[in-house]
Design an enzyme around this catalytic site. Structure first.
Site: not given
Ligand code: COA
Length: 332
Positions: A114, A259, A289
């Site tokens: 990224c 980004h 992204n």
């Molecule tokens: N759709 C629906 N539910 C989902 C899901 C999806 N795509 N992915 C995960 N879940 C669920 C999980 O199973 C979990 O359920 P539970 O509470 O019943 O166990 C819940 O949603 C929360 O999961 P979690 O992984 O803790 O979600 P989060 O709030 O951390 O959000 C991201 C996930 C990826 C959106 C977040 O962590 C994020 O934005 N991270 C940064 C990612 C990023 O910017 N990456 C690029 C870097 S360059």
């Protein structure tokens, strides 16, 4: 010493639009979950036989060259940033050179995910400032939809990433205090495995095994929470570093182009710097992204919207796999 100006910007995105609602067909997710957590509403997926990482890069590059008003034969060097090259080797830079019929100039591929565009901008700036090259083509292009899996297993990556390309033409200038004012690059390899694609790699005697196909280890992996926490801290720090290096204040920024990792990350940074909505550019809603392509696509769209005219101070910043992160301040 010379300075480096961005004289042309361009982008290309594949025509196939995949909405959040469409993803609901393949995995347990919902438009509201994806929108709330990431801001993404839709993304583009490449068309097999038409789009490749290099070919999309060519389309973005041609637009940037045309807008720059230069002859493509004036280009002295190619920098190509991607985590999804056409081949394992050689890199996509040489494919772009061949496809565009450019001279036998050097072509360097950059693999800092990224942050690839910011790293590429910095490398180009050093070459131009020191007089080694006069005109450099910098491309960021990604075909990520073919290594994500549209399934519950692949869900965490599948909802975030998309395909596309962006490009800029950089040229030597003798005007001081214009163009790239500074770039700031960082990395912390202790988090390499928190956002990665492990296979096919070189750690095993057999690069791909039937087990890998079955157990999902050919898919990219992301520790989303960990990435989020580091992203917000490092985005802010590296923007502050750029401002301090140039004795500027947040309100001197005319446009911040983060980004496009996640809308919540961009909104957090916006708040930390007290910037109004019109000073922060976001298009993740449309493209997801697109990794190394996200900043140049955003730059090109911002230019089309008249947001980066002459004299404007633009701050770009990125964070991603590696972890790597960086920033650049540019006076247009
Ligand atoms: N759709 C629906 N539910 C989902 C899901 C999806 N795509 N992915 C995960 N879940 C669920 C999980 O199973 C979990 O359920 P539970 O509470 O019943 O166990 C819940 O949603 C929360 O999961 P979690 O992984 O803790 O979600 P989060 O709030 O951390 O959000 C991201 C996930 C990826 C959106 C977040 O962590 C994020 O934005 N991270 C940064 C990612 C990023 O910017 N990456 C690029 C870097 S360059």
């Amino acid at each position: 010493m010379y300075s480096t100006q961005i004289i042309g910007v361009g982008h290309y995105v594949p025509e196939t639009i995949i909405t959040n609602t469409e993803l609901e067909k393949y995995m347990d997710t919902s438009d509201s979950w994806i929108t709330e957590r990431t801001g993404i509403k839709e993304r583009r997926f490449f068309t097999e036989g038409k789009d490749t990482t290099a070919k999309m890069g060519v389309k973005a590059a041609n637009m940037a060259i045309q807008r720059a008003g230069i002859d493509k034969m004036d280009i002295d060097f190619i920098i190509f940033a991607t985590l999804s090259p056409d081949y394992y080797f050689p890199g996509s830079g040489v494919l772009l050179q061949r496809e565009m019929g450019l001279r036998h100039i050097g072509a360097l591929d950059i693999r800092t995910q990224c942050s690839g565009f910011i790293y590429g901008l910095s490398v180009a700036d050093q070459f131009i400032k020191t007089g080694m090259y006069k005109t450099i083509l910098l491309v960021g292009s990604e075909t990520q939809s073919n290594f994500i899996e549209l399934s519950n297993r692949g869900r965490s990556m599948a909802v975030i990433f998309g395909d596309g390309a962006g490009a800029v033409v950089l040229q030597r200038s003798e005007q001081p205090n214009q163009g790239i004012l500074s770039t700031h690059l960082h990395a912390d390899g202790s988090y390499a495995e928190e956002l990665m694609c492990q296979h096919p790699g070189t750690q095993r005697k057999q690069r791909i095994t039937p087990d890998m196909l079955n157990d999902g280890s050919l898919l990219p992996y992301m520790n989303g929470n960990m990435v989020f926490k580091h992203a917000v801290v490092n985005f802010e720090a590296v923007i502050r570093e750029a401002l301090e290096a140039n004795q500027l204040q947040p309100d001197n920024i005319d446009l911040l182009i983060p980004h496009q990792a996640n809308l919540r990350i961009s909104q957090y940074i916006q708040k930390q710097f007290g910037l109004p909505d019109e000073k922060v550019f976001n298009n993740i809603q449309k493209y997801g992204n697109t990794t190394a392509a996200s900043i140049p696509i955003a730059l090109s769209e911002a230019w089309e919207q008249g947001l980066i005219g002459r004299g404007k101070l633009v701050c770009m910043a990125a964070f991603g796999s590696g972890f790597t992160w960086g920033s650049a301040l540019v006076r247009f």
